[in-house]
Each structure stands twice: as C-alpha cells, then as structure tokens.
Write a protein that holds these residues in place. Structure first.
Motif, PDB file in Angstrom:
ATOM      1  N   LYS A  90      10.012   2.610  27.011  1.00 42.39           N
ATOM      2  CA  LYS A  90      10.164   1.166  26.780  1.00 42.39           C
ATOM      3  C   LYS A  90       9.040   0.645  25.907  1.00 42.39           C
ATOM      4  CE  LYS A  90      12.927  -0.159  30.503  1.00 42.39           C
ATOM      5  NZ  LYS A  90      13.187  -1.287  31.380  1.00 42.39           N
ATOM      6  N   LEU A 119      16.523   6.831  26.765  1.00 42.06           N
ATOM      7  CA  LEU A 119      17.037   5.533  27.229  1.00 42.06           C
ATOM      8  C   LEU A 119      18.228   5.073  26.383  1.00 42.06           C
ATOM      9  CD1 LEU A 119      13.873   3.510  28.329  1.00 42.06           C
ATOM     10  CD2 LEU A 119      15.589   4.643  29.722  1.00 42.06           C
ATOM     11  N   GLY A 120      18.167   5.315  25.079  1.00 47.78           N
ATOM     12  CA  GLY A 120      19.304   4.945  24.216  1.00 47.78           C
ATOM     13  C   GLY A 120      20.557   5.690  24.641  1.00 47.78           C
ATOM     14  N   THR A 125      21.143   7.125  27.550  1.00 51.83           N
ATOM     15  CA  THR A 125      21.528   6.745  28.919  1.00 51.83           C
ATOM     16  C   THR A 125      22.313   5.429  28.920  1.00 51.83           C
ATOM     17  OG1 THR A 125      19.494   7.801  29.681  1.00 51.83           O
ATOM     18  CG2 THR A 125      20.601   6.369  31.257  1.00 51.83           C
ATOM     19  N   ASN A 126      21.854   4.473  28.129  1.00 58.38           N
ATOM     20  CA  ASN A 126      22.514   3.169  28.106  1.00 58.38           C
ATOM     21  C   ASN A 126      23.930   3.265  27.543  1.00 58.38           C
ATOM     22  OD1 ASN A 126      20.254   2.039  29.218  1.00 58.38           O
ATOM     23  ND2 ASN A 126      19.402   1.314  27.280  1.00 58.38           N
ATOM     24  N   ARG A 177      26.212   5.022  30.092  1.00 55.52           N
ATOM     25  CA  ARG A 177      26.601   4.155  31.218  1.00 55.52           C
ATOM     26  C   ARG A 177      27.850   3.359  30.862  1.00 55.52           C
ATOM     27  NH1 ARG A 177      22.315   1.440  31.281  1.00 55.52           N
ATOM     28  NH2 ARG A 177      21.159   2.850  32.651  1.00 55.52           N
ATOM     29  N   MET A 178      27.888   2.852  29.633  1.00 57.58           N
ATOM     30  CA  MET A 178      29.060   2.061  29.227  1.00 57.58           C
ATOM     31  C   MET A 178      30.295   2.947  29.069  1.00 57.58           C
ATOM     32  SD  MET A 178      27.647  -0.913  26.727  1.00 57.58           S
ATOM     33  CE  MET A 178      26.286  -0.131  25.889  1.00 57.58           C
ATOM     34  N   SER A 236      31.641   3.714  32.624  1.00 61.02           N
ATOM     35  CA  SER A 236      31.811   2.641  33.620  1.00 61.02           C
ATOM     36  C   SER A 236      33.247   2.551  34.142  1.00 61.02           C
ATOM     37  CB  SER A 236      31.358   1.299  33.051  1.00 61.02           C
ATOM     38  OG  SER A 236      32.166   0.973  31.961  1.00 61.02           O
ATOM     39  N   THR A 269      21.962   6.273  35.816  1.00 59.35           N
ATOM     40  CA  THR A 269      20.698   5.588  36.139  1.00 59.35           C
ATOM     41  C   THR A 269      19.560   6.177  35.317  1.00 59.35           C
ATOM     42  OG1 THR A 269      21.461   5.278  38.423  1.00 59.35           O
ATOM     43  CG2 THR A 269      19.086   5.068  38.043  1.00 59.35           C
ATOM     44  N   SER A 270      18.718   5.304  34.791  1.00 61.12           N
ATOM     45  CA  SER A 270      17.487   5.826  34.188  1.00 61.12           C
ATOM     46  C   SER A 270      16.327   5.512  35.129  1.00 61.12           C
ATOM     47  CB  SER A 270      17.232   5.216  32.808  1.00 61.12           C
ATOM     48  OG  SER A 270      16.925   3.857  32.938  1.00 61.12           O
ATOM     49  N   ARG A 327      21.168   0.521  37.766  1.00 63.69           N
ATOM     50  CA  ARG A 327      21.031   0.684  36.315  1.00 63.69           C
ATOM     51  C   ARG A 327      19.728   1.401  35.950  1.00 63.69           C
ATOM     52  NH1 ARG A 327      19.202  -1.582  31.747  1.00 63.69           N
ATOM     53  NH2 ARG A 327      20.657  -1.388  30.019  1.00 63.69           N
ATOM     54  N   GLU A 328      18.637   0.883  36.466  1.00 65.73           N
ATOM     55  CA  GLU A 328      17.317   1.435  36.137  1.00 65.73           C
ATOM     56  C   GLU A 328      16.417   1.380  37.359  1.00 65.73           C
ATOM     57  OE1 GLU A 328      15.337  -0.744  33.067  1.00 65.73           O
ATOM     58  OE2 GLU A 328      16.593   0.079  31.484  1.00 65.73           O
TER      59      GLU A 328
END
Ligand code: NJP
Length: 265
Positions: A149, A166-167, A169-170, A173-174, A177, A184-185, A232-233
């Motif tokens: 971050k 993180l990129g 993972t995000n 997640r989408m 879904s 989860t990160s 989420r995190e």
C-alpha cells in the motif's frame, strides 16, 4: 483458537515451513482441518507434519515446492488433487524481501522476488481456480503487506511485488464474486519471523521497529479467523492502515514527512 467451520476442510498453505505459514497451519490443525503444507524445506515440513499428527486427528500432506518453479507447481497441484480431491482454502503465503536501495539490488534478487512473491502466487492460484469456480466454493488468501500500500525507501522491489499482489487480488475478488469464492488480502506491518534475517541483514530495521513488531501467532490468528468469511482485507496493526489512507489523500505531504521515518530501515 478453534474455528468449527474449518473441520474437515482441505487447506493448502505455501511457505508453511516456518513463520506465519507454520502458525496458520497449527491453528487450522487445532480446528480439525486437513492440511497440505508446501515449502522448499522438506525436513521442516515433515517435523511440523509429525507434530500436528501427534496432537490432532487430521490428515497432513507435505510436498517440497519452490514456488518460483512454475512447472513443479503444476506437478505438485496435480498430486494434491489426486490425494485430497479438492482444495477449500489456498493460503498464498510464501514470500521474501531484500531491503536495499534500488541501485544496489541485484537483477537476480529482483527476478527472485517477482518469481516467488508474484508469479508463484498467481500460478498457485490458477491451479485451484477452475475447481473452486466449478464447486462454487472456496477461499483464496494472499499474504501481501502494508508495503503493498505504501512503497518505502530500501524496499522498492519488495513493495512493487506486494503492490502487484494487491492489484491481482482485487481483480480476482471481483471475478469470483459471483462464484461464492472469497478473496482476502492480508497486509501486515513488520512481524517477528525469519523474514528479517533475509530482508534486513544488518538488523537495523528490526531494531527500529521493535516497538510495534507483530507476533506471528497473532497475525495467524487473524488470518484463520477470516477463513470462509467475506473479508476483503486484513490490515495489521490497524493504525498503520490509517497511514495508507492518509497517503492516498495527501501523497506529497506524506512522502515529505514520512521519508525520514522510512529511511530508518
Ligand atoms: O517469513 P519467513 P514470514 N518457494 O521467512 C517460504 C509476508 N510478510 O512468515 O521454502 C516456496 O519466516 C519459506 O520456506 P522455505 C512475506 O512477504 C512478512 O514473515 O522452506 N516457499 C517459509 O516457509 C511472506 O509473503 C512480513 O524456505 C518459499 C516462508 O516462505 C509472508 O509474509 C511483513 C520460497 C517464509 O517464512 C510470510 O513471511 C509483511 C520459495 N521460493 C509481509 N521462498 C514480516 N515478517 O515482517 C520462501 O508485511 N518460502
């Protein structure tokens, strides 16, 4: 900590031979989960396997795996599926950092960090995705970092790998879904593990962060508590995450003020 929902679940943990990975394994075992433990140090995995089997009525399989070897990842996951059938939870925990200024990092170290922290993590994830999507059940937990971050001096490459995690993972997640697969990160600050014997050869960083260094058992407890929940995190310690929020809002100011503190590494 015992988490009843984990009983009889199949949990794969990379980097399980020590540090956070081994602590996560111990807590999952206490909750009755069946484990598949992966790392390069087979001897350490076997010791952990023996200790867990002595204490708990569970199955524990271990496989030697260097996650920078993507061909081996395919072979090992084929074996895992033939032994356990399906994977309920994958914890992508294997990782390392080398804290040096950008001009001092060797190309091999740059490649190594990306191969393990990023490509290895993505490759392991891609092994479990088809079945998780098909079963409409699963959880992928990626151990990233607060360094994903906020990039800080002397960890440009390590930070870049964790930003990549993180990129990924995000987006994942989408994508997942609608398939009931949780993603989860985990973004911790410094933790008292072997990590710093590699990252911080001189020991200066560990000395400077001693006041707020986290214990691996504590981090593992938070990770295991999140399993099979829509989390989420996980940001630890919480106040450190405030820093990343302030950073997004006032990046110039943050870098000017933060530079001195971050340079303590
Ligand atoms: O570190 P450590 P942690 N292939 O060194 C394995 C992140 N993190 O528990 O292969 C396969 O005690 C290694 O096993 P072995 C960090 O980035 C940490 O603190 O046998 N496995 C061992 O089991 C990492 O993602 C801090 O040597 C490989 C494990 O990884 C995760 O937490 C802060 C491997 C490392 O255990 C766990 O690190 C933060 C490979 N090529 C994030 N290379 C922190 N400690 O301060 C290593 O924000 N492993």
């Amino acid at each position: 900590m015992v988490k009843d929902q984990l009983k009889d679940k199949n949990i794969v943990i990379t980097g399980a031979s020590g540090g956070i990975g081994a602590e996560i394994a111990k807590l999952c075992a206490a909750s009755g989960a069946n484990l598949v433990l992966l790392a390069r140090s087979l001897d350490k995995l076997q010791q952990l396997q023996a200790a867990l089997l002595q204490k708990h009525q569970i199955k524990v399989d271990v496989f030697q795996l260097d996650v920078s070897d993507t061909e081996k990842i395919e072979q090992v996951f084929k074996e895992i599926f033939s032994v356990v059938g399906h994977v309920d939870i994958l914890v992508n925990n294997a990782g390392f950092g080398v804290f040096r200024e950008a001009h001092e990092v060797k190309i091999d170290e740059i490649k190594g960090m990306f191969e393990v922290n990023v490509i290895g993590l993505m490759a392991c994830t891609s092994m479990v995705l088809p079945k998780m999507r098909e079963r409409r059940l699963g959880h992928i937990i990626n151990i990233a970092s607060q360094a994903g971050k906020i990039a800080t001096p002397k960890s440009s490459v390590y930070s870049a790998t964790k930003h990549a995690v993180l990129g990924y993972t995000n987006a994942l997640r989408m994508e997942l879904s609608d398939f009931n697969v949780q993603v989860t990160s985990v973004n911790p600050g410094p933790i008292a593990t072997n990590f710093f014997n590699i990252a911080d050869e001189k020991g200066t960083y560990v000395k400077n962060v001693q006041k707020f260094i986290l214990q691996p058992e504590y981090v593992a407890g938070k990770v295991v508590a999140s399993m099979l929940t829509n989390t989420r995190e996980i940001n630890l310690p919480r106040w450190m995450n405030m820093g990343s929020i302030v950073y997004v809002l006032f990046p110039r100011l943050f870098e000017r003020i933060g530079k001195k503190a971050f340079n303590k590494k």
